[in-house]
Design a protein around this motif. Structure first.
Motif, PDB file in Angstrom:
ATOM      1  N   UNK A 110      18.082  36.012  68.961  1.00 15.35           N
ATOM      2  CA  UNK A 110      18.488  36.230  70.343  1.00 15.35           C
ATOM      3  C   UNK A 110      19.704  37.147  70.370  1.00 15.35           C
ATOM      4  N   UNK A 111      19.657  38.141  71.250  1.00 12.48           N
ATOM      5  CA  UNK A 111      20.730  39.117  71.352  1.00 12.48           C
ATOM      6  C   UNK A 111      21.937  38.483  72.010  1.00 12.48           C
ATOM      7  N   UNK A 124      22.894  48.264  76.108  1.00 12.93           N
ATOM      8  CA  UNK A 124      21.981  49.032  76.934  1.00 12.93           C
ATOM      9  C   UNK A 124      20.618  49.089  76.257  1.00 12.93           C
ATOM     10  N   UNK A 125      19.587  48.842  77.033  1.00 20.45           N
ATOM     11  CA  UNK A 125      18.210  48.840  76.528  1.00 20.45           C
ATOM     12  C   UNK A 125      17.710  50.279  76.409  1.00 20.45           C
ATOM     13  N   UNK A 126      16.987  50.555  75.327  1.00 16.80           N
ATOM     14  CA  UNK A 126      16.311  51.841  75.245  1.00 16.80           C
ATOM     15  C   UNK A 126      15.204  51.823  76.290  1.00 16.80           C
ATOM     16  N   UNK A 174      14.192  48.338  72.743  1.00 12.32           N
ATOM     17  CA  UNK A 174      15.215  47.797  71.841  1.00 12.32           C
ATOM     18  C   UNK A 174      16.412  47.439  72.690  1.00 12.32           C
ATOM     19  N   UNK A 175      16.809  46.200  72.800  1.00 13.87           N
ATOM     20  CA  UNK A 175      16.196  45.028  72.166  1.00 13.87           C
ATOM     21  C   UNK A 175      14.870  44.651  72.829  1.00 13.87           C
ATOM     22  N   UNK A 208      16.977  40.803  69.195  1.00 16.90           N
ATOM     23  CA  UNK A 208      17.094  41.844  68.180  1.00 16.90           C
ATOM     24  C   UNK A 208      16.010  41.593  67.143  1.00 16.90           C
ATOM     25  N   UNK A 209      15.370  42.660  66.705  1.00 11.16           N
ATOM     26  CA  UNK A 209      14.365  42.546  65.650  1.00 11.16           C
ATOM     27  C   UNK A 209      15.083  42.748  64.326  1.00 11.16           C
TER      28      UNK A 209
END
Length: 136
Positions: free
Chosen positions: A74-75, A80-82, A104-105, A114-115
């Motif tokens: 978990x982030x 900021x998301x891509x 991402x995430x 997060x991967x």
């Protein structure tokens, strides 16, 4: 007596630190869904709103097989998301089980993850979707 207190304090601190470490999970653990029981996937293009549906068991197994190896955490920060291009809704016997937004995430059911491994290959996801017939 003092040594016992230090040992007890050390144990308590160790347990606290272990409890604070973010947990690593798979998509199956996060969603509480057996990926092998998915019967339909609806891919939604975030740019156009267009959707592509597959109920083909072999294609579903191929795609869920790609997802089952991800190790996620978990982030903790709100980065900021891509730009996301695709979201996927996964169904079990006609009932929506969960949703993933491929960015991402990674977002699963509204929570960012997060991967940790392996890397998310957005192009591979898009190639898979591009091979699907419009109405599978």
């Amino acid at each position: 007596m003092i040594l016992r207190r230090y040992i007890l304090l050390f144990i308590i601190c160790s347990l606290f630190l272990v409890g604070c470490t973010p947990q690593e999970n798979t998509i199956q653990e996060i969603t509480d869904t057996d990926l092998g029981s998915i019967t339909k996937i609806v891919f939604v293009d975030s740019a156009s709103g267009e959707s592509i549906v597959t109920e083909d068991r072999l294609k579903i197994w191929e795609f869920t097989g790609y997802l089952e190896d991800f190790v996620l955490q978990e982030s903790s920060d709100q980065q900021e998301r891509t730009e996301d291009r695709w979201a996927a809704e996964f169904y079990e016997n006609g009932e929506k089980a969960f949703q993933i937004t491929f960015a991402k995430p990674l977002e699963i059911n509204g929570t960012d993850y997060e991967i940790l491994e392996p890397q998310l290959d957005i192009e591979a996801v898009e190639r898979f979707i591009d091979k699907l017939p419009e109405n599978d």
